[in-house]
Motif scaffolding. Structure first.
Motif, PDB file in Angstrom:
ATOM      1  N   LEU A 229      51.243  40.443  32.462  1.00  0.00           N
ATOM      2  CA  LEU A 229      51.207  39.155  33.137  1.00  0.00           C
ATOM      3  C   LEU A 229      50.225  39.150  34.311  1.00  0.00           C
ATOM      4  O   LEU A 229      49.558  38.141  34.572  1.00  0.00           O
ATOM      5  CB  LEU A 229      52.616  38.775  33.612  1.00  0.00           C
ATOM      6  N   ILE A 230      50.119  40.273  35.022  1.00  0.00           N
ATOM      7  CA  ILE A 230      49.131  40.357  36.103  1.00  0.00           C
ATOM      8  C   ILE A 230      47.716  40.243  35.535  1.00  0.00           C
ATOM      9  O   ILE A 230      46.840  39.594  36.123  1.00  0.00           O
ATOM     10  CB  ILE A 230      49.303  41.672  36.894  1.00  0.00           C
ATOM     11  N   ASP A 232      46.833  38.574  32.922  1.00  0.00           N
ATOM     12  CA  ASP A 232      46.600  37.170  32.609  1.00  0.00           C
ATOM     13  C   ASP A 232      46.308  36.376  33.880  1.00  0.00           C
ATOM     14  O   ASP A 232      45.406  35.526  33.907  1.00  0.00           O
ATOM     15  CB  ASP A 232      47.813  36.595  31.883  1.00  0.00           C
ATOM     16  N   LEU A 233      47.055  36.637  34.940  1.00  0.00           N
ATOM     17  CA  LEU A 233      46.814  35.942  36.205  1.00  0.00           C
ATOM     18  C   LEU A 233      45.420  36.253  36.742  1.00  0.00           C
ATOM     19  O   LEU A 233      44.741  35.377  37.287  1.00  0.00           O
ATOM     20  CB  LEU A 233      47.874  36.332  37.237  1.00  0.00           C
ATOM     21  N   THR A 236      42.886  34.159  34.779  1.00  0.00           N
ATOM     22  CA  THR A 236      42.928  32.708  34.957  1.00  0.00           C
ATOM     23  C   THR A 236      42.753  32.294  36.420  1.00  0.00           C
ATOM     24  O   THR A 236      41.894  31.467  36.741  1.00  0.00           O
ATOM     25  CB  THR A 236      44.249  32.140  34.418  1.00  0.00           C
ATOM     26  N   VAL A 237      43.531  32.878  37.321  1.00  0.00           N
ATOM     27  CA  VAL A 237      43.461  32.460  38.723  1.00  0.00           C
ATOM     28  C   VAL A 237      42.127  32.841  39.356  1.00  0.00           C
ATOM     29  O   VAL A 237      41.547  32.089  40.143  1.00  0.00           O
ATOM     30  CB  VAL A 237      44.629  33.061  39.526  1.00  0.00           C
ATOM     31  N   GLU A 352      55.912  33.902  30.648  1.00  0.00           N
ATOM     32  CA  GLU A 352      54.571  33.920  30.060  1.00  0.00           C
ATOM     33  C   GLU A 352      54.017  32.508  29.938  1.00  0.00           C
ATOM     34  O   GLU A 352      52.831  32.253  30.212  1.00  0.00           O
ATOM     35  CB  GLU A 352      54.613  34.579  28.683  1.00  0.00           C
ATOM     36  N   VAL A 355      52.976  31.259  33.439  1.00  0.00           N
ATOM     37  CA  VAL A 355      51.747  31.934  33.876  1.00  0.00           C
ATOM     38  C   VAL A 355      50.545  31.414  33.085  1.00  0.00           C
ATOM     39  O   VAL A 355      49.474  31.136  33.639  1.00  0.00           O
ATOM     40  CB  VAL A 355      51.891  33.463  33.710  1.00  0.00           C
ATOM     41  N   GLY A 359      48.456  29.209  35.622  1.00  0.00           N
ATOM     42  CA  GLY A 359      47.358  30.042  36.081  1.00  0.00           C
ATOM     43  C   GLY A 359      46.007  29.346  36.006  1.00  0.00           C
ATOM     44  O   GLY A 359      45.245  29.355  36.984  1.00  0.00           O
ATOM     45  N   GLY A 363      43.488  28.503  39.030  1.00  0.00           N
ATOM     46  CA  GLY A 363      42.142  29.045  38.982  1.00  0.00           C
ATOM     47  C   GLY A 363      41.079  27.983  39.149  1.00  0.00           C
ATOM     48  O   GLY A 363      40.070  28.197  39.845  1.00  0.00           O
ATOM     49  N   CYS A 387      38.093  39.676  38.697  1.00  0.00           N
ATOM     50  CA  CYS A 387      38.931  39.764  37.502  1.00  0.00           C
ATOM     51  C   CYS A 387      38.760  41.124  36.838  1.00  0.00           C
ATOM     52  O   CYS A 387      39.748  41.795  36.504  1.00  0.00           O
ATOM     53  CB  CYS A 387      38.576  38.638  36.530  1.00  0.00           C
TER      54      CYS A 387
END
Length: 412
Positions: A229-230, A232-233, A236-237, A352, A355, A359, A363, A387
């Motif tokens: 999950l981190i 993915d963040l 995106t973020v 999920e 996020v 996210g 972003g 990233c």
């Protein structure tokens, strides 16, 4: 033989009639949803001529997801899942039917329309987690990634074709026909859900906030889940480029609207290509490594896009970014499915979902604010490189993501 194995794996459709029928219903309902989205945006603009009101469409969709997402995940882990799924899809049928009623009664006020959009989003927020819990109970472990890819390419196909066709239908017959097609498509999804077996949870989640806290504690305390999950963040973020497309197009490529439109198309084309060739990565034994590579590729491709000298180079790098995103998303979902106990799957997939959808919004906000304070080039390139750095740190500190697929998840 090797070339054939690089193509998308269709074995899940052959192996499970229940999955095949569910997938067909999801293909149609996703397509209908794209038609309805175009119709809503057109109707809101037609009635208000206000960008603020069209922006409120996104808010009407996002708020139910954020508010209800984790509670829906806990409910999925408390109740029989097939029945819960039927309730959510039936609710979507009813709401889309009310929107289609405008064919008879005429256009409703924009406030009423946004209320219906929010109601539809609420049922979707509840249905998302339960839809993600179904695959492990219909498909064996070795076909799970293939099933996720099939769901992914259904979404991508709808994104490529649905909006354009929706515009044609609105122009020819009006928004009501789009809403009617959307309602009929949800009936197809309902037919797919009716074919599912009963899905009971052996260990029922605790009610209310305690059940949610249990799910979040599992996410935080499980390195593989937390790392996925981190990652993915981070993608995106830190590196979401969409809000920067207009200003980059204006500064670098003459503000040509055709170029701007092709930016998003290029990402979608790359994603579809990765899905078609998904056998090349879904059959690999280390989905964590594949996910890390995909997220790294996303960041590198966007950094290259930031310095693209020509539109065609920009399209190429965005297509690579879209392919890398699909690789990362499919692998991440596979990791979460394989490493989450069945009794927690609803809550973890709800996290999920939040996020994955919140996210990108954060972003795009980050990119826009940083571009305003510095420059579009700095905003995009710095986010893309950050990233890559975060993904590398996650990979270095999470050995489970570098190992083979991991333990079998207990399935109730």
């Amino acid at each position: 033989m090797k070339a054939r194995h690089a193509l998308i794996d269709l074995e899940p459709l052959r192996a499970s009639p229940a999955f095949r029928r569910l997938w067909a219903g999801q293909v149609l309902s996703t397509f209908g949803g794209q038609l309805a989205f175009v119709a809503v945006m057109f109707q809101v603009w037609d009635q208000t001529s206000s960008a603020a009101w069209t922006g409120a469409v996104g808010l009407s969709q996002a708020v139910p997801l954020i508010v209800l997402g984790l509670f829906a995940g806990a409910a999925v882990d408390r109740f029989e899942r097939r029945r819960f799924y039927l309730i959510t899809v039936s609710g979507q049928v009813v709401v889309s039917g009310l929107m289609a009623g405008q064919l008879v009664i005429g256009p409703v006020p924009v406030g009423v329309l946004l209320g219906l959009v929010a109601a539809q989003a609420a049922f979707a927020a509840a249905g998302g987690p339960v839809a993600r819990t179904v695959l492990p109970q219909l498909l064996p472990r070795e076909l799970l990634a293939g099933g996720i890819v099939l769901n992914r390419i259904a979404f991508q196909g709808a994104m490529l074709i649905g909006p354009a066709l929706g515009g044609l239908i609105v122009n020819a017959w009006g928004v009501g026909v789009c809403y009617l097609v959307d309602c009929l498509s949800f009936l197809a999804a309902l037919y797919g859900v009716l074919g599912l077996p009963a899905m009971h949870v052996q260990t029922v989640a605790r009610p209310g906030l305690r059940g949610i806290a249990d799910g979040l504690a599992f996410v935080v305390s499980t390195p593989v889940i937390r790392g996925a999950l981190i990652t993915d963040l981070a993608a995106t973020v830190l590196a979401m480029p969409v809000s920067l497309f207009p200003v980059i197009n204006a500064e670098r490529f003459g503000n040509d609207p055709r170029t701007l439109g092709l930016f998003l198309t290029a990402i979608a084309v790359g994603g579809v290509a990765a899905s078609v060739l998904s056998g090349s990565f879904t059959r690999l034994p280390r989905p964590g490594v594949v996910m890390l590579a995909g997220s790294t590729g996303w960041g590198i491709a966007l950094a290259c896009f930031a310095f693209s000298p020509t539109p065609w180079a920009a399209f190429g790098f965005l297509a690579l970014a879209g392919a890398a995103d699909t690789i990362s998303v499919v692998s991440r979902s596979t990791i979460l499915q394989l490493h989450t106990p069945n009794e927690l799957l609803g809550r973890v997939t709800a996290a999920e979902q939040i996020v994955g959808q919140a996210g990108p919004d954060l972003g795009n906000l980050r990119g826009g604010l940083l571009a305003q304070a510095t420059s579009p080039l700095i905003a995009l390139a710095s986010g893309a490189l950050l990233c890559v750095a975060v993904v590398a740190a996650v990979g270095a500190t999470t050995p489970g993501l570098r190992s083979a697929a991991g333990r079998d998840r207990a399935v109730a």
